[in-house]
Design a protein around this motif. Structure first.
Motif, PDB file in Angstrom:
ATOM      1  N   ILE A   1     -98.893  -9.650   8.067  1.00 47.61           N
ATOM      2  CA  ILE A   1     -99.258  -8.162   8.372  1.00 47.61           C
ATOM      3  C   ILE A   1     -98.174  -7.425   8.697  1.00 47.61           C
ATOM      4  O   ILE A   1     -98.010  -6.400   8.017  1.00 47.61           O
ATOM      5  CB  ILE A   1    -100.322  -8.270   9.493  1.00 47.61           C
ATOM      6  CG1 ILE A   1    -101.564  -8.917   9.073  1.00 47.61           C
ATOM      7  CG2 ILE A   1    -100.571  -6.985  10.128  1.00 47.61           C
ATOM      8  CD1 ILE A   1    -102.553  -9.095  10.061  1.00 47.61           C
ATOM      9  N   SER A   2     -97.163  -7.898   9.288  1.00 45.83           N
ATOM     10  CA  SER A   2     -95.956  -7.261   9.930  1.00 45.83           C
ATOM     11  C   SER A   2     -95.046  -6.855   8.641  1.00 45.83           C
ATOM     12  O   SER A   2     -94.647  -5.589   8.553  1.00 45.83           O
ATOM     13  CB  SER A   2     -95.170  -8.084  10.805  1.00 45.83           C
ATOM     14  OG  SER A   2     -94.065  -7.224  11.293  1.00 45.83           O
ATOM     15  N   TYR A   3     -94.869  -7.647   7.721  1.00 40.98           N
ATOM     16  CA  TYR A   3     -94.066  -7.518   6.417  1.00 40.98           C
ATOM     17  C   TYR A   3     -94.820  -6.535   5.693  1.00 40.98           C
ATOM     18  O   TYR A   3     -94.226  -5.627   5.031  1.00 40.98           O
ATOM     19  CB  TYR A   3     -93.771  -8.841   5.851  1.00 40.98           C
ATOM     20  CG  TYR A   3     -93.044  -8.641   4.494  1.00 40.98           C
ATOM     21  CD1 TYR A   3     -91.606  -8.497   4.477  1.00 40.98           C
ATOM     22  CD2 TYR A   3     -93.762  -8.414   3.188  1.00 40.98           C
ATOM     23  CE1 TYR A   3     -90.981  -8.286   3.506  1.00 40.98           C
ATOM     24  CE2 TYR A   3     -92.783  -8.516   2.056  1.00 40.98           C
ATOM     25  CZ  TYR A   3     -91.578  -8.367   2.138  1.00 40.98           C
ATOM     26  OH  TYR A   3     -90.852  -7.960   1.098  1.00 40.98           O
ATOM     27  N   THR A   4     -96.093  -6.697   5.529  1.00 41.85           N
ATOM     28  CA  THR A   4     -96.737  -5.686   4.719  1.00 41.85           C
ATOM     29  C   THR A   4     -96.841  -4.299   5.190  1.00 41.85           C
ATOM     30  O   THR A   4     -96.461  -3.327   4.417  1.00 41.85           O
ATOM     31  CB  THR A   4     -98.333  -6.257   4.615  1.00 41.85           C
ATOM     32  OG1 THR A   4     -98.466  -7.489   4.014  1.00 41.85           O
ATOM     33  CG2 THR A   4     -99.065  -5.166   3.624  1.00 41.85           C
ATOM     34  N   LEU A   5     -96.855  -4.119   6.478  1.00 36.73           N
ATOM     35  CA  LEU A   5     -96.996  -2.832   7.329  1.00 36.73           C
ATOM     36  C   LEU A   5     -95.473  -2.262   6.979  1.00 36.73           C
ATOM     37  O   LEU A   5     -95.317  -0.991   6.747  1.00 36.73           O
ATOM     38  CB  LEU A   5     -97.325  -2.653   8.362  1.00 36.73           C
ATOM     39  CG  LEU A   5     -98.819  -3.130   8.535  1.00 36.73           C
ATOM     40  CD1 LEU A   5     -99.307  -3.141  10.051  1.00 36.73           C
ATOM     41  CD2 LEU A   5     -99.829  -2.248   8.105  1.00 36.73           C
ATOM     42  N   ALA A   6     -94.704  -3.276   7.440  1.00 37.72           N
ATOM     43  CA  ALA A   6     -93.189  -2.629   7.302  1.00 37.72           C
ATOM     44  C   ALA A   6     -92.678  -2.229   5.947  1.00 37.72           C
ATOM     45  O   ALA A   6     -91.857  -1.334   5.848  1.00 37.72           O
ATOM     46  CB  ALA A   6     -92.251  -3.924   8.009  1.00 37.72           C
ATOM     47  N   PHE A   7     -93.100  -3.033   4.858  1.00 39.57           N
ATOM     48  CA  PHE A   7     -92.700  -2.631   3.757  1.00 39.57           C
ATOM     49  C   PHE A   7     -93.287  -1.247   3.121  1.00 39.57           C
ATOM     50  O   PHE A   7     -92.987  -0.643   2.431  1.00 39.57           O
ATOM     51  CB  PHE A   7     -93.079  -3.923   2.609  1.00 39.57           C
ATOM     52  CG  PHE A   7     -92.627  -3.683   1.065  1.00 39.57           C
ATOM     53  CD1 PHE A   7     -91.184  -3.696   0.834  1.00 39.57           C
ATOM     54  CD2 PHE A   7     -93.499  -3.253   0.242  1.00 39.57           C
ATOM     55  CE1 PHE A   7     -90.806  -3.509  -0.576  1.00 39.57           C
ATOM     56  CE2 PHE A   7     -93.147  -2.949  -1.111  1.00 39.57           C
ATOM     57  CZ  PHE A   7     -91.886  -3.179  -1.410  1.00 39.57           C
ATOM     58  N   ARG A   8     -94.604  -1.143   3.624  1.00 40.66           N
ATOM     59  CA  ARG A   8     -95.344  -0.073   3.099  1.00 40.66           C
ATOM     60  C   ARG A   8     -94.790   1.213   3.768  1.00 40.66           C
ATOM     61  O   ARG A   8     -94.345   2.384   3.217  1.00 40.66           O
ATOM     62  CB  ARG A   8     -97.131  -0.127   3.472  1.00 40.66           C
ATOM     63  CG  ARG A   8     -97.772  -0.885   2.625  1.00 40.66           C
ATOM     64  CD  ARG A   8     -98.891  -0.952   3.181  1.00 40.66           C
ATOM     65  NE  ARG A   8     -99.997  -1.740   2.413  1.00 40.66           N
ATOM     66  CZ  ARG A   8    -101.316  -2.246   2.536  1.00 40.66           C
ATOM     67  NH1 ARG A   8    -101.907  -1.528   3.506  1.00 40.66           N
ATOM     68  NH2 ARG A   8    -101.881  -3.087   1.758  1.00 40.66           N
TER      69      ARG A   8
END
Length: 300
Positions: A25-32
């Motif tokens: 979740i953290s990677y997805t949000l950070a990438f977005r």
């Protein structure tokens, strides 16, 4: 397996699963978030290109046109030249951001569209309502994010230079030739504005953010687990071990006295007292049983 080890293993498994979910979740949000930041900066750069084109048309071209004709063609009065030349200097300072204007039929062959850019131009030609396209191009380390907008022939002032070679300034034809940049029509998509940004720094930024988050969570978990296991050993397993040992010694004829150094609080204290009462009751029952058997033998 001791109770501390069981609790530690259960908590570690639960934490590992939670860490995987949190990391994803953290990677997805950070990438977005990083992609949104890049997209916003790309839009700013595109708007700068549009502003430079307008400035060239409204401010530079009239001044150059009013100068005495010297027989030369001055590209500084061309909107595309002004925008690309200025933003190329911007790219010298910020090399990650590249601004480019591409066309299927450019006057300057250096502006000819690449294969993947041809697809963008055709998409804009096919759908007049399409205002913007974005995506990724390239592969692996050369993978780049792009944001593109169409360039349309909206001004009749451009027709003299791009209708036919005969109508174009001779100096321009001599400089660029008569085979490129002609045959443009009003309201037609003549090219695209493109801003390109490498993808790897965006992914690296997202990865670093995830590593910081996961590392912080792991440190907090390890510290919390250590404190939890120490408290568990002091207030749960030690009293439980002491009660178990006392019960065992009582069952084999020992005194079964619990050391006063072992803390017995709450339910463990109640359990210890219950075990002690059970021992006293059993001893009293055995004493009465033995007395009863001795009385019966005496009466016989």
């Amino acid at each position: 397996m001791r109770i501390e080890a069981r609790f530690g293993l259960i908590l570690a498994v639960c934490f590992g699963f939670g860490l995987l979910v949190a990391g994803y979740i953290s990677y997805t949000l950070a990438f977005r978030e990083a992609r949104a930041e890049v997209n916003e900066k790309s839009r700013v750069l595109l708007e700068m290109g549009i502003s430079l084109r307008r400035y060239t048309v409204e401010e530079i071209a009239p001044i150059v046109s009013a100068l005495p004709f010297d027989g030369a063609f001055h590209p500084q009065m061309v909107p595309s030249y002004g925008a690309q030349s200025t933003l190329k200097r911007f790219s010298d300072t910020f090399p990650d951001y590249v601004y480019r204007e591409s066309s299927l039929n450019p006057t300057n062959v250096a502006d000819r569209a690449a294969d993947w850019e041809v697809g963008l131009i055709r998409a804009f030609k096919k759908d007049p309502a399409l205002k913007e396209l974005s995506g990724e191009t390239g592969s692996q380390e050369s993978l780049r994010y792009f944001l593109a907008r169409p360039l349309r022939m909206t001004s009749t002032a451009c027709l003299p230079c791009h209708s036919t070679p005969a109508a174009a300034p001779k100096a321009m034809v001599e400089q660029y030739g008569a085979g490129n940049g002609f045959g443009w029509e009003m309201n037609d998509v003549i090219g695209v504005q493109i801003v390109e940004v490498p993808v790897l720094p965006t992914r690296a930024k997202a990865t670093n953010s995830v590593l910081v988050t996961v590392g912080s969570m792991t440190c907090v978990f390890v510290l919390s687990l250590t404190i939890f296991l120490l408290l568990l050993r002091r207030y749960v397993t030690r009293p439980l071990s002491a009660i178990t040992r006392s019960t065992y010694l009582s069952s084999v004829g020992g005194d079964g006295v619990i050391s006063p150094e072992t803390p017995l609080n709450g339910q463990f204290q109640d359990l210890g007292q219950a075990v002690h009462r059970l021992k006293v009751s059993l001893n009293e029952a055995l004493r009465l049983f033995e007395r009863s058997n001795g009385t019966d033998r005496d009466s016989r």
